[in-house]
Design an enzyme around this catalytic site. Sequence first.
Site, mmCIF file in Angstrom:
data_model
loop_
_atom_site.group_PDB
_atom_site.id
_atom_site.type_symbol
_atom_site.label_atom_id
_atom_site.label_comp_id
_atom_site.label_asym_id
_atom_site.label_seq_id
_atom_site.Cartn_x
_atom_site.Cartn_y
_atom_site.Cartn_z
ATOM 1 N N GLU A 225 -1.794 9.924 24.030
ATOM 2 C CA GLU A 225 -0.403 9.455 24.051
ATOM 3 C C GLU A 225 0.103 9.279 25.480
ATOM 4 O O GLU A 225 0.792 8.296 25.784
ATOM 5 C CB GLU A 225 0.495 10.416 23.272
ATOM 6 C CG GLU A 225 0.267 10.345 21.765
ATOM 7 C CD GLU A 225 1.148 11.302 20.982
ATOM 8 O OE1 GLU A 225 1.978 12.010 21.617
ATOM 9 O OE2 GLU A 225 1.022 11.370 19.746
ATOM 10 N N HIS B 44 6.489 7.538 16.647
ATOM 11 C CA HIS B 44 6.417 8.748 15.824
ATOM 12 C C HIS B 44 7.061 8.570 14.456
ATOM 13 O O HIS B 44 6.991 9.474 13.622
ATOM 14 C CB HIS B 44 7.052 9.931 16.565
ATOM 15 C CG HIS B 44 6.168 10.515 17.623
ATOM 16 N ND1 HIS B 44 5.905 9.877 18.799
ATOM 17 C CD2 HIS B 44 5.465 11.673 17.654
ATOM 18 C CE1 HIS B 44 5.093 10.620 19.533
ATOM 19 N NE2 HIS B 44 4.806 11.706 18.857
#
Length: 299
Positions: free
Chosen positions: A145, A178
């Site tokens: 990420e 997310h």
Amino acid sequence: MSEAYEVGSASGLCVVAILCCLVLACSYVGSLYVWNSELSRDHPAVIKRRFTSVLIVSSISPLFLWVWKELTGIKADVAILSLMGFRLDGILTATILPLLLTMLSLDCPWGLLDGLKVAFDSRFWMLCFTDMRWLRNQVIAPLTEELVFRACMLPMLVPCISPGTAVFTCPLFFGIAHFHHVIEQLRFRQGTVLSIFLSAAFQFSYTAVFGAYTAFIFIRTGHVIGPVLCHSFCNYIGFPAIFTALDHPQRATIVLFYMLGVVLFFLLLYPMTDPTLYGDIPICYLLDKGSTDHRSLCL
């Protein structure tokens, strides 16, 4: 540093940067769903498959930065890997100082002595590295990420919208990414529709704030190692248990130390991320030498 690049159109530069970031974010999230499975995201088999797909996307993510440079015609006398924060200059301070800064504002479950004992306990690490969820939360997710959403996206956004604005824009891609958890929660009926979306909105808020923090660290230090370690640490500690602390018999003392940690965090935020501690900052090569951003970040 080399002279600033020349681009035909500032708006064109921003369009290319945002499109590359969107495609990269969609590729990362989409890679999680290429596997058709009825199992939950925490099942070891699902985790292993997702390891494969996100590692593939992360390994090719530098290509997006290269394509961006080619499409915009940006000329910067610095290697792509250096722009992404992979460099040795200042790596020791980049490894230690941002992590210490992050620890100031969070409650660690161990004391200093207990933490040292655990750190040197081989059995603890053997258990961790055989736990798929631990590997996902502490190793693969922070590494991939930060690589995708910070190391690749920030160099594309900074020349377009300035470092300060990029710190708050880049986390939007991270926060939106997310939202894919909503799909799985609805699919496995892990709550009511309202509770799932409220949870997703809350998660978006704190992931965006955290993303801004790690983006700030990346730009100020020019290293990706600090954001990765801070991300891993925060994943382990979790969201501060403020309401639990209020129910503690020693709540006055605990709240006092919470507040002290927050105050110290903000007082030390700029001194501990002073770019002069980390050598040449690669992103500075993308800024006009006469700009305020260049003077504040790179001098």
